[in-house]
Scaffold this motif. Structure first.
Motif, short mmCIF file in Angstrom:
data_model
loop_
_atom_site.label_atom_id
_atom_site.label_comp_id
_atom_site.label_asym_id
_atom_site.label_seq_id
_atom_site.Cartn_x
_atom_site.Cartn_y
_atom_site.Cartn_z
N THR A 157 0.61 -1.51 0.11
CA THR A 157 -0.15 0.02 0.27
C THR A 157 0.76 1.32 0.27
O THR A 157 2.03 1.50 0.80
CB THR A 157 -0.93 -0.47 1.34
OG1 THR A 157 -1.41 -0.92 1.45
CG2 THR A 157 -1.63 1.20 1.20
N ARG A 162 0.52 5.34 0.12
CA ARG A 162 0.47 6.87 0.27
C ARG A 162 1.77 8.17 0.29
O ARG A 162 3.02 7.67 0.15
CB ARG A 162 0.11 6.73 2.19
CG ARG A 162 -0.83 5.99 2.15
CD ARG A 162 -1.31 6.38 3.83
NE ARG A 162 -2.36 7.56 3.86
CZ ARG A 162 -3.73 6.89 3.85
NH1 ARG A 162 -3.75 5.86 3.29
NH2 ARG A 162 -4.50 8.60 4.32
N LEU A 204 -3.56 8.40 0.40
CA LEU A 204 -3.73 6.78 -0.50
C LEU A 204 -3.42 6.92 -1.98
O LEU A 204 -3.74 8.05 -2.43
CB LEU A 204 -5.26 5.49 0.23
CG LEU A 204 -4.71 4.57 -0.66
CD1 LEU A 204 -3.74 4.11 0.33
CD2 LEU A 204 -6.22 4.30 -0.56
N ARG A 242 -1.85 1.97 -6.73
CA ARG A 242 -1.32 1.70 -6.58
C ARG A 242 -1.58 0.72 -8.02
O ARG A 242 -0.58 0.27 -8.86
CB ARG A 242 -0.74 0.47 -5.66
CG ARG A 242 -1.56 -0.94 -5.24
CD ARG A 242 -0.92 -1.59 -4.35
NE ARG A 242 -2.20 -2.86 -3.96
CZ ARG A 242 -1.63 -3.25 -3.07
NH1 ARG A 242 -1.03 -3.06 -1.60
NH2 ARG A 242 -3.09 -4.41 -2.96
#
Length: 225
Positions: free
Chosen positions: A137, A139, A148, A151
């Protein structure tokens, strides 16, 4: 078409915690740099390598070159103040139409398959930049904190970054800019679209001690299979 690989070996051992630059550290009985050189020497019999080294490590670099299967196909030149200047020094030795690969010496697990795919895409589209999708993940920091990232829309860039010689040589005639973090960013500033191709998850960059351990495991696994 003529082929050149500029292998940039200007890194230090700071993050490895060693006095010896990481490209010269041993990996399965050979220096990290040897493995990178070997992959390109195996890719084609007519490919020539331009190895860019720090001034202080020309002798150790030459010693490694002498242990390869085809030392006569490898030319050593001195690096510059930044990666941009080191690559520019390497490009100055190319004086004929060619496909040019620019590769990090410490990406020592590069396969001939990826090298060939970069070549084929460059012949068709003018350049080829290997990239992989992140699995973590992500950010990004913002003035208000962080947010966020999707991806699925982000890629991790690898080498060899591959171009027609006339394109990359023209790009490196531009004045140096701190935003030039790789060859693609230099070429992109000319207004040339960058072509991403699928990279390899094993095409890791040796930066930390853990990377060296992982590379040893991957090489051992490849040998066993």
């Amino acid at each position: 078409m003529k082929k050149y690989a500029i292998i940039v070996a200007g890194g230090s051992g700071s993050r490895m915690g060693t006095t010896l630059p990481k490209q010269f550290l041993p990996l399965c009985g050979k220096p990290v740099l040897w493995h990178s050189l070997n992959s390109f020497l195996l890719a084609w019999t007519d490919l020539e390598i331009i190895l860019v080294l720090p001034q202080d490590h020309l002798t150790v670099g030459q010693d490694i070159v002498n242990t390869t299967s085809h030392p006569a196909r490898i030319t050593i030149t001195v690096g510059g103040e930044t990666r941009f200047h080191s690559v520019k020094n390497g490009l100055s030795l190319i004086n004929e139409p060619a496909i040019v690969f620019v590769h990090d010496a410490v990406r020592c697990l590069i396969t001939t398959d990826l090298i060939h795919r970069c070549y084929d895409t460059t012949l068709e589209k003018g350049n080829a930049i290997p990239a992989i999708q992140p699995i973590d993940t992500l950010r990004i920091t913002t003035p208000d904190g962080n947010q966020l990232l999707d991806r699925d829309k982000v890629r991790i860039i690898q080498t060899p970054q591959t171009f027609y010689s006339d394109i990359i040589k023209k790009a490196f005639q531009q004045p140096y800019d701190p935003s030039f973090t790789d060859e693609a960013s230099v070429v992109e500033k000319l207004g040339i679209p960058i072509q991403l191709i699928e990279g390899e998850s094993t095409n890791i960059k040796i930066t930390r001690p853990l990377d060296l351990l992982l590379a040893e495991k991957i090489l051992a696994s490849n040998s066993a299979s």
